[in-house]
Scaffold this motif. Structure first.
Motif, PDB file in Angstrom:
ATOM      1  N   ASP A 191       0.848  -1.196   0.000  1.00 58.95           N
ATOM      2  CA  ASP A 191       0.000   0.000   0.000  1.00 58.95           C
ATOM      3  C   ASP A 191       0.882   1.243   0.000  1.00 58.95           C
ATOM      4  OD1 ASP A 191      -2.189   1.706   0.201  1.00 58.95           O
ATOM      5  OD2 ASP A 191      -2.219   1.615   2.404  1.00 58.95           O
ATOM      6  N   PRO A 193       1.976   5.152  -2.579  1.00 58.05           N
ATOM      7  CA  PRO A 193       2.007   5.833  -3.881  1.00 58.05           C
ATOM      8  C   PRO A 193       2.962   5.168  -4.852  1.00 58.05           C
ATOM      9  CG  PRO A 193       3.259   7.074  -2.262  1.00 58.05           C
ATOM     10  CD  PRO A 193       2.607   5.959  -1.515  1.00 58.05           C
ATOM     11  N   ILE A 215      -0.430   8.463 -11.468  1.00 57.77           N
ATOM     12  CA  ILE A 215      -1.821   8.595 -11.048  1.00 57.77           C
ATOM     13  C   ILE A 215      -2.543   7.312 -11.450  1.00 57.77           C
ATOM     14  CG2 ILE A 215      -3.884  10.032 -11.146  1.00 57.77           C
ATOM     15  CD1 ILE A 215      -2.041  12.300 -12.222  1.00 57.77           C
ATOM     16  N   THR A 216      -3.010   6.567 -10.462  1.00 57.89           N
ATOM     17  CA  THR A 216      -3.500   5.211 -10.707  1.00 57.89           C
ATOM     18  C   THR A 216      -4.890   4.997 -10.115  1.00 57.89           C
ATOM     19  OG1 THR A 216      -1.218   4.410 -10.618  1.00 57.89           O
ATOM     20  CG2 THR A 216      -2.961   2.762 -10.388  1.00 57.89           C
ATOM     21  N   LEU A 218      -7.717   6.369 -10.360  1.00 57.07           N
ATOM     22  CA  LEU A 218      -8.461   7.521  -9.854  1.00 57.07           C
ATOM     23  C   LEU A 218      -9.797   7.663 -10.583  1.00 57.07           C
ATOM     24  CD1 LEU A 218      -8.245   9.976  -7.906  1.00 57.07           C
ATOM     25  CD2 LEU A 218      -7.305  11.278  -9.825  1.00 57.07           C
ATOM     26  N   LYS A 219     -10.877   7.585  -9.841  1.00 57.52           N
ATOM     27  CA  LYS A 219     -12.214   7.756 -10.421  1.00 57.52           C
ATOM     28  C   LYS A 219     -12.533   9.242 -10.534  1.00 57.52           C
ATOM     29  CE  LYS A 219     -14.019   3.351  -8.748  1.00 57.52           C
ATOM     30  NZ  LYS A 219     -15.078   2.671  -7.979  1.00 57.52           N
ATOM     31  N   ARG A 225      -9.064  -0.440 -11.004  1.00 54.93           N
ATOM     32  CA  ARG A 225      -8.318  -0.059  -9.796  1.00 54.93           C
ATOM     33  C   ARG A 225      -6.845   0.227 -10.060  1.00 54.93           C
ATOM     34  NH1 ARG A 225      -8.963  -2.199  -3.855  1.00 54.93           N
ATOM     35  NH2 ARG A 225      -7.021  -1.466  -2.912  1.00 54.93           N
ATOM     36  N   MET A 386      -1.930  17.108  -8.595  1.00 54.80           N
ATOM     37  CA  MET A 386      -2.229  16.293  -7.421  1.00 54.80           C
ATOM     38  C   MET A 386      -1.787  16.999  -6.139  1.00 54.80           C
ATOM     39  SD  MET A 386      -3.656  13.701  -8.889  1.00 54.80           S
ATOM     40  CE  MET A 386      -3.880  12.635  -7.461  1.00 54.80           C
ATOM     41  N   ASN A 389      -1.216  11.859  -2.514  1.00 53.90           N
ATOM     42  CA  ASN A 389      -1.530  10.567  -3.123  1.00 53.90           C
ATOM     43  C   ASN A 389      -3.038  10.364  -3.246  1.00 53.90           C
ATOM     44  OD1 ASN A 389      -1.230   7.934  -4.105  1.00 53.90           O
ATOM     45  ND2 ASN A 389      -1.168   7.057  -2.045  1.00 53.90           N
ATOM     46  N   GLY A 390      -3.525  10.279  -4.499  1.00 56.90           N
ATOM     47  CA  GLY A 390      -4.934  10.002  -4.755  1.00 56.90           C
ATOM     48  C   GLY A 390      -5.871  11.185  -4.622  1.00 56.90           C
ATOM     49  N   ILE A 391      -5.339  12.399  -4.372  1.00 58.03           N
ATOM     50  CA  ILE A 391      -6.176  13.578  -4.159  1.00 58.03           C
ATOM     51  C   ILE A 391      -5.786  14.685  -5.137  1.00 58.03           C
ATOM     52  CG2 ILE A 391      -6.959  15.329  -2.516  1.00 58.03           C
ATOM     53  CD1 ILE A 391      -7.797  12.523  -1.736  1.00 58.03           C
TER      54      ILE A 391
END
Length: 407
Positions: A191, A193, A215-216, A218-219, A225, A386, A389-391
């Motif tokens: 788990d 980045p 960037i992976t 990301l909806k 996923r 970004m 991570n993820g945001i």
């Protein structure tokens, strides 16, 4: 003579499904020619350039189909000793080039496949496999569920497809029932980045490019996923310390030296994950080909040439390496820039009529793809997108709003 003005004594023809992949060099470079599908974006970029052949058919042609097309053969026929270049080599491409008497610049497809495929990669890496997350190779029937989620990969997988995140015994049993005797790589789930770095193997050294945050998943940009939907070249300076960034570059050189040992020349890329709890880095992917982010990295590098004149872009280095031209210039450093890709999803599968180019300060590239998870829209920014991570940050949210208006 500057690389962007003349490519060499013999013409190089880049044949590609999407013209964007060939834009690492300016289209008016002497001796550089491109064959691609005729799309709105291709027309807007080519601008009736005689160095470019755009082919229009009822459907988009892949590279093999473009190479075999009668218009391509007629386009190449007048050239003396032309050299062919493609995005990713395959045995079919090699066969067509051989039958047509066209030298192919790309490294052999057999080597590329051995490096990229998940099972053959283990033996190819040898001692370097210690940089992978903990893993085993087993027949599906022999894999046991131990109440710990893990990654299951069959031999062929790319851009996150072919990789399954196993979270239950029921999910594992379903795969075992479908593929009982198929070998798979079973890898511990890490788990954290993910990061990408592109690099070039030359006849004398390994040139390592600029690290980007990958960037992976990301909806709403993808339904998958583990699908890659972009890169951010600023975020690594925030998420990684100097030692971690050095270690990623060192790992790229290790992989590059291993490729060089087998005769590789030109671009490759690696993906690395940084474990959130420990900060430990693991190698998770090797792209033995021109990585998808290399052209945009080159575009960002070109914008820094005024302050770094005695440098070269990663695509310039790639073509020099394939042509076996001597080059001692370092790669241009970049510290900012990003791109986001809207992939074809269940809810987002068609585009409104879009004029390629600048929109609200971003560069927009539409695609005519319809397959699930294929590129639908690419939006590029000179600045990062970004926050962490993820945001998404404010710029990323502006791009998301733009995507909403275009699909």
């Amino acid at each position: 003579m500057k690389q962007e003005k003349k490519i060499g004594s013999r013409p190089v023809i880049y044949v590609t499904r999407d013209i964007e992949r060939a834009l690492g060099l300016p289209l008016d470079t002497r001796g550089y020619f491109v064959v691609a599908n005729k799309t709105d974006f291709a027309v807007s970029i080519a601008k009736n350039n005689k160095n470019v052949l755009l082919i229009k058919e009822k459907k988009l042609l892949d590279t093999r189909e473009l190479l075999a097309h009668k218009k391509t053969k007629a386009f190449i026929a007048p050239f003396a000793q032309p050299k062919i270049m493609v995005f990713k080599n395959t045995p079919q491409i090699e066969r067509i080039c051989h039958e047509s008497g066209w030298p192919l610049l790309n490294p052999p497809s057999l080597l590329s496949n051995r490096v990229e495929e998940k099972l053959s990669q283990l033996s190819w890496l040898g001692a370097l496999s210690s940089y992978l997350p903990p893993h085993t190779k087993e027949e599906c029937n022999n894999i046991t569920w131990q109440d710990i989620p893990f990654m299951l990969q069959f031999n062929r997988a790319h851009t996150g497809l072919g990789t399954t995140f196993i979270t239950s015994k029921k999910q594992l049993r379903a795969i075992q029932k479908k593929f009982p005797k198929r070998e798979a790589r079973v890898t511990a789930y890490i788990d954290g980045p993910m990061f990408t770095v592109n690099a070039v193997v030359t006849d004398s050294t390994i040139l390592v490019g600029n690290i980007s945050y990958q960037i992976t998943g990301l909806k709403p940009f993808t339904d998958e996923r583990f699908a890659t939907v972009g890169n951010d070249w600023m975020l690594p300076s925030i998420l990684l310390n100097a030692e971690q960034r050095t270690r990623i570059a060192t790992l790229a050189r290790y992989v590059g030296k291993r490729l060089k040992k087998d005769g590789w020349l030109g671009l490759f890329g690696i993906d690395v994950i940084c474990e959130k709890k420990t900060g430990k880095l693991f190698l998770i992917e090797i792209n033995a080909r021109q990585p998808a982010s290399a052209v945009f990295e080159s575009w960002l590098q070109k914008k820094q040439k005024k302050t770094q004149p005695k440098t070269q872009t990663i695509c310039e280095a790639h073509i020099c390496a394939l042509l076996k031209k001597k080059t001692h210039l370092p790669l241009t450093n970049i510290k900012n820039g990003a791109q986001l890709v809207q992939r074809v999803t269940k809810k987002r599968h068609t585009l409104r009529k879009i004029i390629p180019g600048q929109h609200h300060g971003f560069f927009v590239i539409p695609y005519a793809n319809t397959d699930h998870n294929a590129d639908l829209l690419r939006i590029q920014s000179d600045t990062w997108v970004m926050q962490k991570n993820g945001i998404l940050n404010t710029t990323g949210k502006e791009i998301l709003s733009l995507v909403h208006d275009m699909v």
